[in-house]
Enzyme design. Structure first.
Site, PDB file in Angstrom:
ATOM      1  N   LYS A 137      51.629  25.620  56.970  1.00  0.00           N
ATOM      2  CA  LYS A 137      52.695  26.254  56.192  1.00  0.00           C
ATOM      3  C   LYS A 137      53.389  25.240  55.285  1.00  0.00           C
ATOM      4  CE  LYS A 137      56.983  28.895  56.484  1.00  0.00           C
ATOM      5  NZ  LYS A 137      57.874  29.727  57.345  1.00  0.00           N
ATOM      6  N   HIS A 268      13.867  40.575  47.111  1.00  0.00           N
ATOM      7  CA  HIS A 268      14.873  41.623  47.327  1.00  0.00           C
ATOM      8  C   HIS A 268      14.847  42.116  48.765  1.00  0.00           C
ATOM      9  CE1 HIS A 268      15.969  41.604  43.135  1.00  0.00           C
ATOM     10  NE2 HIS A 268      14.723  41.834  42.778  1.00  0.00           N
TER      11      HIS A 268
END
Length: 506
Positions: A137, A268
């Protein structure tokens, strides 16, 4: 730039910590510590201040409360550029803590070890995770080191910048710290939800931004640790589509863990070439022959180290990625002659047991499809049984079929894919596509076998298969009209086996 003048160290794992401690000492940093970490530092002959000297309290309740005190958290959290905070810190004699090095109790490892519920609960970290959140923080002033995996990088930063850190460094470490706390808390949550298998859902891990997503207008991020799975030896950065195909490669090649060399070529996410053989070169050339057109620009994977002889053949193909467990030095040098070709040396790591997919306004999670049926599981449902060679071909075809988009039909011989029909809206269309591709690349189908990911609702597929020369068929079975397909096979001399297991892949 912020100079590190003081640091709090409180870690469970001490390995790799010594160089950081010695560097901080050499740079004149005041060290604070607790418990076992304090003892570790003292044994190095380096001065360290016990946290108890800050808090005025000893470690209490069996170590459950050590650092949870304003003197500690105030030193981490007070804002150095805010006069009111500075004044309060001076008033209450709270020294600044510029760097926090902390890791967390091994909750996951404790669950995985089969420990008792009481032991598991004791490994829920309270002080450590609070320290991480506090340091993250206040990244404007504090560097938070939340994993031993960061020690080398921290050492290099503090060495290069002479004991200081930049805001970009501290923000990056804060981001990684919050990823650590997110993963830790979500793991505890899964335990309390009764998901005893701690690996059931993949953890939230560090975020790696990608160039773009499936298409250039889509943003994308990979969450995970690729460095744990691969050594990237050469080539450009992996893209979103690369990663999807790499995953498909790994899932498929792991089906081939026997004594044979195996190669697969993926485009693919579907296989356009798969083969096994006695040598890697033979396996590759056989796989490539299946569909050399689709192989262009594909992703190639093998279960064997790549030698020079195989590399000379591989080097003739334009491929995006080559994955192998190893590369001979001369083979690697040759394959690196293409600037952008990505070479990945695979490491053995345990993969998640669940597959997760976002859908609608939620998430779907399911078990991985870990079942692969072999000849021992086959039920012969026709008058004619498959030959030993056909059984091996059916096993091979089923492995490929399992990893191909539904609806799918796979045509194969022993040790090689001939052709497949993938992602079709009807199984008949998938079969016709497979037959057409086989013929396009000069393959005769007489004596080949056919695998289907799901049952045949009508006998049309076996009728077409017979006309093409296919002699053995594998399918799950379970249709109310199974008998129609079986009767046709009996009347025309085909062998059919069922497995009782469907392998849809969407």
């Amino acid at each position: 730039m912020k100079k590190v003048a003081s640091a709090l160290l409180s870690v469970y794992y001490k390995d790799g910590l010594e160089p950081i401690v010695r560097l901080l000492h050499e740079q004149g940093v005041t060290l604070y510590s607790t418990g076992g970490t304090q003892t570790f530092i003292e044994q190095l002959g380096i001065p360290v201040t016990p946290v108890e000297n800050l808090t005025g309290y000893p470690s209490i309740f069996g170590g459950r409360v050590k650092t949870l005190h304003p003197a500690v958290f105030g030193g981490i959290l007070y804002r150095r550029d805010l006069p009111e905070d500075v004044a309060q810190a001076q008033q209450h004699q709270i020294p600044a803590i510029d760097m926090v090095v902390v890791d967390l109790y091994p909750f996951e490892e404790t669950v995985a070890s089969g420990a008792s519920a009481d032991d598991i609960i004791e490994k829920i970290d309270i002080g450590g995770i609070s320290l991480i959140r506090a340091g993250a923080k206040n990244f404007a002033d504090t560097l938070i080191v939340s994993s031993r995996d960061q020690y080398e990088d921290v050492f290099n930063i503090l060495t290069a910048k002479k004991g200081s850190t930049e805001i970009a460094d501290r923000r990056r470490y804060a981001e990684e710290a919050f990823a650590t706390t997110t993963h830790y808390d979500s793991t505890i949550n899964r335990y309390f939800r009764g998901e005893i298998d701690i690996n059931a859902v993949p953890p939230i891990m560090k975020a790696v931004p990608l160039r773009y997503g499936e298409n250039p207008h889509q943003q994308a991020t990979f969450y995970g640790d690729l460095d744990a799975m691969f050594d990237k030896l050469h080539g450009k950065e992996l893209s979103f589509n690369n990663l999807v195909d790499v995953d498909a490669c790994i899932q498929l090649i792991d089906e081939f863990s026997d004594d044979s060399a195996a190669f697969a070529i993926i485009k693919h996410t579907n296989a356009c070439g798969v083969a096994t053989a006695t040598t890697p070169k033979e396996a590759y050339l056989t796989a490539l022959a299946c569909d050399p057109v689709s192989a262009f620009g594909g992703v190639v994977v093998t279960n064997r180290p790549v030698d020079l002889e195989t590399a000379e053949e591989l080097n003739k193909l334009f491929m995006e990625i080559l994955i192998a467990p190893g590369f001979a030095p001369e083979a690697q040098a040759l394959l690196q002659s293409k600037k952008n070709r990505i070479l990945l040396r695979r490491k053995l790591v345990e993969l998640p047991a669940k597959l997760v997919k976002t859908i609608l306004n939620g998430v779907l999670a399911q078990d991985k499809d870990n079942r692969t049926e072999t000849g021992a599981d086959f039920k012969v449902v026709t008058q004619k049984a498959p030959t030993e060679s056909e059984v091996r071909a059916l096993e091979f075809a089923l492995k490929v079929c399992k990893h191909t988009k539904s609806n799918t039909i796979v045509l194969a011989r022993e040790g090689r894919l001939i052709a497949s029909g993938v992602g079709q809206t009807s199984r008949v269309d998938a079969l016709k596509q497979a037959i057409e591709k086989a013929h396009a690349f000069g393959f005769g189908l007489a004596g080949s076998v056919m695998a289907s990911d799901a049952f045949f609702p009508f006998p049309d597929c076996v009728e077409i298969a017979k006309q093409a020369g296919i002699t053995a068929v594998i399918q799950p079975g379970g249709s109310i009209r199974d008998k129609d397909s079986i009767d046709y096979c009996d009347q025309h001399g085909l062998a059919m086996v069922t497995t009782g297991v469907r392998h849809f892949k969407h």
